[in-house]
Structures are given as C-alpha cells and as structure tokens.
Motif scaffolding. Structure first.
Motif, mmCIF file in Angstrom:
data_model
loop_
_atom_site.group_PDB
_atom_site.id
_atom_site.type_symbol
_atom_site.label_atom_id
_atom_site.label_comp_id
_atom_site.label_asym_id
_atom_site.label_seq_id
_atom_site.Cartn_x
_atom_site.Cartn_y
_atom_site.Cartn_z
ATOM 1 N N MET A 168 29.417 47.324 46.738
ATOM 2 C CA MET A 168 30.223 46.127 46.237
ATOM 3 C C MET A 168 30.104 45.906 44.978
ATOM 4 O O MET A 168 30.749 45.084 44.122
ATOM 5 C CB MET A 168 29.850 44.839 46.918
ATOM 6 C CG MET A 168 28.401 44.515 46.821
ATOM 7 S SD MET A 168 27.937 42.759 47.376
ATOM 8 C CE MET A 168 28.448 42.742 48.924
ATOM 9 N N VAL A 169 28.982 46.512 44.133
ATOM 10 C CA VAL A 169 28.787 46.336 42.738
ATOM 11 C C VAL A 169 29.769 47.445 41.958
ATOM 12 O O VAL A 169 29.533 48.662 42.028
ATOM 13 C CB VAL A 169 27.400 46.769 42.367
ATOM 14 C CG1 VAL A 169 27.150 46.684 40.864
ATOM 15 C CG2 VAL A 169 26.202 46.036 43.226
ATOM 16 N N LEU A 197 30.814 42.010 41.233
ATOM 17 C CA LEU A 197 30.904 42.251 42.580
ATOM 18 C C LEU A 197 32.631 42.479 43.071
ATOM 19 O O LEU A 197 33.467 41.383 42.790
ATOM 20 C CB LEU A 197 30.496 41.082 43.513
ATOM 21 C CG LEU A 197 29.010 40.906 43.124
ATOM 22 C CD1 LEU A 197 28.527 39.810 43.628
ATOM 23 C CD2 LEU A 197 28.138 42.096 43.433
ATOM 24 N N ALA A 198 32.978 43.501 43.999
ATOM 25 C CA ALA A 198 34.296 43.650 44.237
ATOM 26 C C ALA A 198 34.400 44.381 45.651
ATOM 27 O O ALA A 198 33.541 44.861 45.922
ATOM 28 C CB ALA A 198 34.948 44.608 43.368
ATOM 29 N N ARG A 233 39.043 50.591 42.742
ATOM 30 C CA ARG A 233 40.499 49.999 42.303
ATOM 31 C C ARG A 233 40.137 48.646 41.681
ATOM 32 O O ARG A 233 41.385 48.025 41.209
ATOM 33 C CB ARG A 233 41.085 50.095 43.748
ATOM 34 C CG ARG A 233 41.600 51.177 44.295
ATOM 35 C CD ARG A 233 42.318 51.027 45.630
ATOM 36 N NE ARG A 233 42.488 52.126 46.116
ATOM 37 C CZ ARG A 233 43.231 52.467 47.432
ATOM 38 N NH1 ARG A 233 43.425 51.432 48.052
ATOM 39 N NH2 ARG A 233 43.228 53.428 48.051
ATOM 40 N N ARG A 234 39.081 48.377 41.615
ATOM 41 C CA ARG A 234 38.706 46.794 41.172
ATOM 42 C C ARG A 234 39.374 45.747 41.678
ATOM 43 O O ARG A 234 39.878 44.887 41.141
ATOM 44 C CB ARG A 234 39.038 46.981 39.538
ATOM 45 C CG ARG A 234 38.270 47.992 38.644
ATOM 46 C CD ARG A 234 38.352 47.986 37.299
ATOM 47 N NE ARG A 234 37.638 48.957 36.675
ATOM 48 C CZ ARG A 234 37.567 49.114 35.322
ATOM 49 N NH1 ARG A 234 38.101 48.217 34.507
ATOM 50 N NH2 ARG A 234 36.891 49.955 34.748
ATOM 51 N N THR A 235 39.248 46.054 43.104
ATOM 52 C CA THR A 235 40.027 44.929 43.931
ATOM 53 C C THR A 235 38.833 43.756 44.272
ATOM 54 O O THR A 235 37.740 43.938 44.935
ATOM 55 C CB THR A 235 40.449 45.712 45.357
ATOM 56 O OG1 THR A 235 41.312 46.840 45.068
ATOM 57 C CG2 THR A 235 41.197 44.694 46.160
ATOM 58 N N ALA A 274 33.913 30.526 38.298
ATOM 59 C CA ALA A 274 34.915 30.940 39.369
ATOM 60 C C ALA A 274 36.399 31.241 39.000
ATOM 61 O O ALA A 274 36.619 30.659 37.707
ATOM 62 C CB ALA A 274 34.875 29.493 40.222
ATOM 63 N N GLY A 275 37.133 31.755 39.683
ATOM 64 C CA GLY A 275 38.324 31.942 39.571
ATOM 65 C C GLY A 275 38.890 33.333 38.740
ATOM 66 O O GLY A 275 39.868 33.733 38.715
ATOM 67 N N THR A 276 37.796 34.193 38.568
ATOM 68 C CA THR A 276 38.147 35.479 37.690
ATOM 69 C C THR A 276 37.212 36.443 38.466
ATOM 70 O O THR A 276 36.541 37.338 38.024
ATOM 71 C CB THR A 276 37.622 35.407 36.310
ATOM 72 O OG1 THR A 276 36.481 34.732 36.178
ATOM 73 C CG2 THR A 276 38.702 34.516 35.838
ATOM 74 N N GLY A 277 37.290 36.425 40.114
ATOM 75 C CA GLY A 277 36.376 37.562 40.688
ATOM 76 C C GLY A 277 34.952 37.089 40.850
ATOM 77 O O GLY A 277 34.700 35.889 40.549
ATOM 78 N N ASP A 278 33.993 37.677 41.454
ATOM 79 C CA ASP A 278 32.667 37.558 41.839
ATOM 80 C C ASP A 278 31.666 37.932 40.917
ATOM 81 O O ASP A 278 31.555 39.212 40.679
ATOM 82 C CB ASP A 278 32.626 37.892 43.192
ATOM 83 C CG ASP A 278 33.261 37.111 44.187
ATOM 84 O OD1 ASP A 278 32.798 35.880 44.472
ATOM 85 O OD2 ASP A 278 34.235 37.523 44.622
ATOM 86 N N GLN A 279 31.075 37.006 40.118
ATOM 87 C CA GLN A 279 30.155 37.595 39.081
ATOM 88 C C GLN A 279 28.617 36.912 39.224
ATOM 89 O O GLN A 279 28.663 35.591 39.605
ATOM 90 C CB GLN A 279 30.587 37.440 37.625
ATOM 91 C CG GLN A 279 32.085 38.061 37.630
ATOM 92 C CD GLN A 279 32.655 37.487 36.147
ATOM 93 O OE1 GLN A 279 32.477 38.012 35.343
ATOM 94 N NE2 GLN A 279 33.704 36.816 36.733
ATOM 95 N N ILE A 280 27.706 37.647 38.865
ATOM 96 C CA ILE A 280 26.338 36.971 38.885
ATOM 97 C C ILE A 280 25.686 37.119 37.640
ATOM 98 O O ILE A 280 26.089 38.207 36.918
ATOM 99 C CB ILE A 280 25.481 37.299 39.888
ATOM 100 C CG1 ILE A 280 25.344 38.785 40.181
ATOM 101 C CG2 ILE A 280 26.184 36.573 41.202
ATOM 102 C CD1 ILE A 280 24.332 39.251 41.059
#
Length: 446
Positions: A353-354, A368-369, A374-376, A404-410
């Motif tokens: 997922m990273v 995280l994807a 495919r960067r899904t 929020a709103g542009t994929g999952d990031q930490i």
C-alpha cells in the motif's frame, strides 16, 4: 459553564482531546501518565525537544531586564540580537527581519510588503499574488487566499481574495510530464503563463514552499525548478517569497530549506521551529533590495502588529537559536533524516500500500494507494490514512494526517533531537500499523 464541559472552543467540539501535562525530549505525557512519541513535532513546531528547562531558567534570571515594549515606539536588545542571528544564517541578499506571532501573519505581512515595495518604487499597479495548488500559507483570510488547501478554503470562499494558483511540483500526480520521459519542470513554466495571463504589470509576488507540509507532505521540486522560478520572476519584475514556516530553520537539514536549490528569494517567512513551541514567534526575512526600496521612498512599512518583536518571544527565540547552534541542530536533520528515509524505504518494500516516500531532512510524506504501480487511490470512504494515524496513536506515536481529498497521505516530522533508536521505535509502530490496516481493508477483486 455547564458541568463537565470545557470552556475551550475546540477544533472538534465533539471530541475532548487528552490533556498534556509535561514533555521531555521527543515525548510528552498526558495527565493519566500515558507517554506519546511526538512523531509530528506537534505540527512540525518542536525542534529542540520538549521540556528544555534551561529556557525557563534563563528567562526567570533575565525577567526584570525588559518589559513589554511596543515596536512602533521602541526596540529592545533581544529583538535586535535575534534578528542579527537570523540574518547571519540567511542567504546573503537578506537584510532585515520583521517579527510576527505566527506563520499566517508572516505570510500576510509578505504580501502587504510586496505591494508597498512596488508602490514605493513607482509601480503602483502591481499587487496580485500567484501561489500553488495544494500549497499552504496560513488561515487568516489573506493567507488562506494564498493557500491552495481546498478543504480549508471551501467554507470561506466568498470572503477570500482573488489569487491565481498554478500546479505544484508533485511528481506523483504530475500530468504535465507524463509523456515526456521524465520531469521537465513544466510546472515552473506555468508561472510564466499565469503572469502573462494576469498581466505582468499587475503581479507583485509568487509564493511557494520549498518543501511542502501536510497539504502535500514532503513534496519537493526537482533541482532546477526554483532556478527557473527565479529567472521568470526576474524577467517580469515579480518578487519570490519562500514560505519556510514549516520546512525552514533546520527542518530540512539546513537553516534555510531554499539553500538546496542554490537561489536567493526576495523574502523568506519563518515560524514553528524558530521558537520550538516555547513561545509564539514567526518572522518575515526581507532582502536588501526591498529594504532599500522602502528607504528610497517613505521609509515606513505601513503595517503594524501589537506583538511584533515581543521581548519574551524574542528572548525564547534567542535561547532556541543558542541551543540549535550548540547542538548543531540546524543541520542534524540531514543526517538523522537519511536514517529515517532508509527505514521508510524498507517499510515501502514490505507494504504494497506504500506508493511513495518523499521529503528532505526530518520532513517526510508517505503516499498510500490501493495499487501503487497504477497509482490507484483507495476509496475515500475507507479512510486509510486516518486509520493509519489512529493506529499509530493506539501505539502511543503521534503522526500527522495529510490533506483530505487528494488520496491518502501521512506526514512524519519528529523533533530534530530524535535518536536512531527512537526513529526505530517510530518506524516499528508504522510497520505494525500498516500491516493492521491492510488486514482490515476489503479484499480487492481482480
């Protein structure tokens, strides 16, 4: 006050946060005795670590030397000394410092000063600002207007000032170079197009973060990006403001993050680590060109903040500066950050997922994807990044949630004093949390 209800207007009124009663190093403790590893440096503020008693002891010893003074009437030694110390570290073209209480004020002050500079130098039609999508420059109405953080802008959009936003240099999401075989810094060329669209005679400044924070955690441009920005700004007589409120003052492994690109901005904003959370303090650092422009005109900056240069805040800033110099913390993030990056890359190899690890020094973002090749992105309803942040908190480690709103990031941005063993603890918790979150997600159907 209603019984059992706090008088504080919390950001989330439906949740009462834990009460923190003390800090020590990279840890803080709540009133129940629970210890947290501060993997976010409390919003990327704390550089020298929590609980540095020497700051309060020094302030107590010097407490009768200077009372509060209003900056329009007097100056004082602590303000003068801290400003000189900052200029000694700054790019060679920097000449003056204007202190504020926070980064939003510093960025708003930069926009006002850009406008006044052009009025003073005979170009009164230049007032507009250009910024980047997903950039973040603060929460006052003017600073939020500069920001591209849509989730924070939305409710206030009728009140915001008009600002043109261009693409950010985010290689993970770049649509400009997909068929070019690699990065071309085409996003920098968008700046020129925006200036021409607005009319060069009306554009006063371009503002950008050298390395982005939670709006785009760890995003940093390619090596020639800011050189091209500097060239475009010079061509059209536009001031370049480097927003280093989060990424500066040691966070990226140097006193000023922009140094990695080898160019000199016209203004730099600082905050967060400048006082390491021990006082409210930020700064606008101004080039000699702008200072001289004002001197040749009225000689006055038409602006004023009651607590600009507050003596207590500047004293704390001086002590933080002394500690950082003594312990070589202005550059330590480069070394320990390399250790953390290597650990993050090992985690990325273990967890499908990273999708990306990016950043500099002690400022890293993890993307995280659902399908990293495919960067899904994950379905937003899964709340994957939020689950990771909550899972880390269960393990007594605090990290930051990306936009929020542009994929999952930490975002991981611990204090500069973090040790390799403590980095191992932080990454071990992340490793376990990612595995736990992956197990909790719906099984993908091929």
């Amino acid at each position: 006050m209603i019984a059992n209800r706090s008088a504080i207007l919390y950001r989330d009124l439906k949740t009462v946060p834990p009460t923190i009663v003390r800090g020590e190093g990279v840890y803080f403790f709540d009133r129940d005795g629970r210890r947290y590893l501060d993997g976010s440096a409390s919003a990327s503020v704390v550089g020298i670590g929590h609980g540095r008693r020497e700051i309060w002891d020094a302030l107590a010893a010097a407490g009768n030397e200077v009372t509060f003074v209003y900056g329009a009437t007097f100056t004082h030694p602590w303000q003068e000394q801290l400003a000189a110390a900052i200029i000694d570290l700054a790019p060679k073209n920097m000449a003056s410092v204007y202190f504020t209480s926070g980064g939003s004020e510093a960025n708003e002050s930069a926009w006002k000063l850009a406008r006044q500079y052009f009025v003073e130098t005979g170009r009164p039609h230049k007032y507009k600002a250009i910024a980047r999508r997903r950039g973040y420059h603060g929460v006052t109405l003017a600073a939020l207007s500069l920001s591209g953080r849509t989730d924070w802008r939305r409710i206030y959009s009728p009140m915001l000032l008009p600002v043109t936003h261009i693409a950010a240099p985010d290689a993970y999401r770049c649509a400009l170079c997909m068929d070019k075989g690699g990065c071309t810094s085409a996003c920098a060329d968008e700046l020129e197009r925006a200036i021409l669209d607005e009319g060069p005679e009306t554009v006063a400044m371009f503002i950008a973060e050298p390395v982005s924070g939670t709006s785009a955690p760890g995003v940093a441009p390619p090596k020639d990006y800011f050189a091209r920005v500097r060239e475009i700004c010079d061509r059209y007589d536009v001031l370049f403001v480097a927003d280093e409120v989060l990424c500066g003052y040691g966070r990226c492994g140097a006193p000023f993050a922009i140094a990695a690109w080898g160019i000199e901005p016209d203004m730099i904003t600082l905050g967060k680590a400048i006082a390491s959370g021990y006082a409210s303090l930020a700064a606008l650092v101004v080039s000699d060109k702008i200072r001289e422009g004002l001197l040749q005109g009225t000689g006055r900056f038409v602006h004023g903040l009651t607590y600009a240069g507050n003596p207590v805040s500047c004293f704390v800033g001086l002590k933080v500066h002394e500690i950082m110099q003594r312990e070589q913390l202005f550059t330590r993030a480069a070394d320990i950050g390399g250790y953390m990056k290597a650990g993050l890359e090992k985690i990325a190899a273990r967890h499908p997922m990273v999708a990306a690890v990016r950043g500099r020094g002690l400022l890293y973002g993890v993307e995280l994807a659902a399908d990293r090749h495919r960067r899904t992105p994950f379905e937003p309803s899964f709340g994957v990044a939020r689950r990771v942040v909550e899972g880390m908190r269960k393990r007594d480690v605090i990290i930051a949630l990306g936009l929020a709103g542009t994929g999952d990031q930490i975002q991981l941005s611990p204090p500069f004093i973090i040790s390799e063993a403590q980095v191992d603890g932080l990454l071990g918790a992340l490793d376990d949390t990612l595995a736990e979150v992956a197990r909790s997600l719906p099984t993908r159907r091929e």
